[in-house]
Design an enzyme around this catalytic site. Structure first.
Site, PDB file in Angstrom:
ATOM      1  N   GLU A  45       4.235  -7.631   6.141  1.00  0.00           N
ATOM      2  CA  GLU A  45       4.529  -6.981   4.852  1.00  0.00           C
ATOM      3  C   GLU A  45       3.661  -5.762   4.626  1.00  0.00           C
ATOM      4  OE1 GLU A  45       6.104 -11.122   4.102  1.00  0.00           O
ATOM      5  OE2 GLU A  45       4.007 -10.533   4.416  1.00  0.00           O
ATOM      6  N   THR A  46       4.200  -4.847   3.832  1.00  0.00           N
ATOM      7  CA  THR A  46       3.491  -3.671   3.322  1.00  0.00           C
ATOM      8  C   THR A  46       3.757  -3.613   1.820  1.00  0.00           C
ATOM      9  OG1 THR A  46       3.700  -2.446   5.403  1.00  0.00           O
ATOM     10  CG2 THR A  46       3.340  -1.146   3.399  1.00  0.00           C
TER      11      THR A  46
END
Length: 305
Positions: A45-46
């Site tokens: 994830e970002t």
């Protein structure tokens, strides 16, 4: 140009835990670039941080996997809170020990872990109540994990889909050898996603083993190959859902549980996720996930905002 920070989450050592990229002020990034940036980092994830819609809250946080935006996740919340807590302020406002993030799954209430005046981690309360979805056939779950059906234990529960904000198909395995042998089968995931969830790219498995008495100590692995995450080293949202589900199965009407889940061992990225569960009147009322973090890198986008 927009600044970013990377941080290892659910660990106290660099290169352990789950890496996360955080953009503490994403206002200058074009909407069309958010997914491209997440794909470029290729972390599980970002996060992109924006001013909140309600000024009483801390921030609006959007979470992207390499393939799509998701409504909620565990290590992005812990890591983002850690990054913002270390900055001291956000969007011109001081950051306190308590935060509220606006996310697609709802409001996420967070608290910072501090030692000697330093922010060392964070915890948060899951934004949704426990939901228990479909039972997953033994053959289908075993196929996803490249295991024989006999490797899955059904004494406490059958494989099924559970969620406190993001769904996972959870299954108990017979032992550490079975856990170590598990690997994702793309074709089986595609079939299972179509059969058991409304979008095959949302289908993810969370397999675990009890490593102590009861449910207080667990070891787990998470696979989501359809989201371009062959394996995730630390998955707070899955840990929270599993902990809540196991407590819901307990015959006690009222209880509290402190559960430690180790993950990422097989990947060489050891992670430690701490979960506190409160159950009252037969219902799981509160699930808190916490962990430590280590900052690793910082930089700027070289593309024009």
């Amino acid at each position: 140009m927009s600044e970013y920070v990377t941080v290892d989450v659910f660990t106290d050592k660099p290169f352990g835990g789950n890496p996360l990229a955080v953009f503490p002020d994403a206002r200058g990034i074009a909407e069309a670039d958010l997914q491209k940036i997440a794909r470029e980092f290729n972390y599980s994830e970002t996060t992109f941080v924006f001013p909140p819609d309600d000024p009483a809250h801390t921030a609006r946080v959007r979470i992207f996997t390499p393939t799509d935006e998701i409504p909620f996740a565990g290590h992005p919340n812990v890591g983002t809170a850690f990054v913002l807590g270390g900055r001291g302020e956000i969007f011109g406002k001081p950051v306190g020990a308590q935060m509220i993030f606006e996310e697609k799954a709802g409001l996420v209430h967070l608290d910072l872990m501090r030692e000697d005046g330093r922010t060392v981690g964070a915890g948060f309360v899951a934004p949704q109540a426990l939901t228990i979805g479909k039972v997953v056939a033994l053959d289908a779950m075993a196929g996803c994990l490249s295991l024989q059906p006999s490797a899955i234990v059904v004494d406490a529960h059958e494989p099924c889909i559970v969620s406190v904000g993001l769904p996972f198909a959870v299954a108990e395995l017979a032992g550490l050898d079975a856990l170590a042998s598990a690997s994702p089968d793309m074709a089986a995931f595609t079939l299972a996603g179509r059969a058991y969830w409304h979008r095959d790219d949302r289908f993810a498995t969370f397999a675990y083993v009890r490593t102590g008495k009861g449910i207080e100590h667990l070891r787990a692995r998470m696979f989501a190959p359809l989201s371009n995450i062959p394996e995730d080293p630390a998955t707070g949202s899955a840990c929270a859902a599993l902990a809540a589900y196991l407590c819901s199965l307990d015959t006690r009407t009222d209880m509290t549980a402190n559960i430690v889940i180790e993950q990422g061992i097989e990947m060489g990225r050891p992670s430690r996720i701490e979960i506190d569960v409160e159950k009252r009147g037969g219902e799981v009322e509160r699930v808190r996930i916490a962990g430590r973090c280590v900052p690793l890198m910082q930089g700027r986008l070289a593309i024009a905002a």
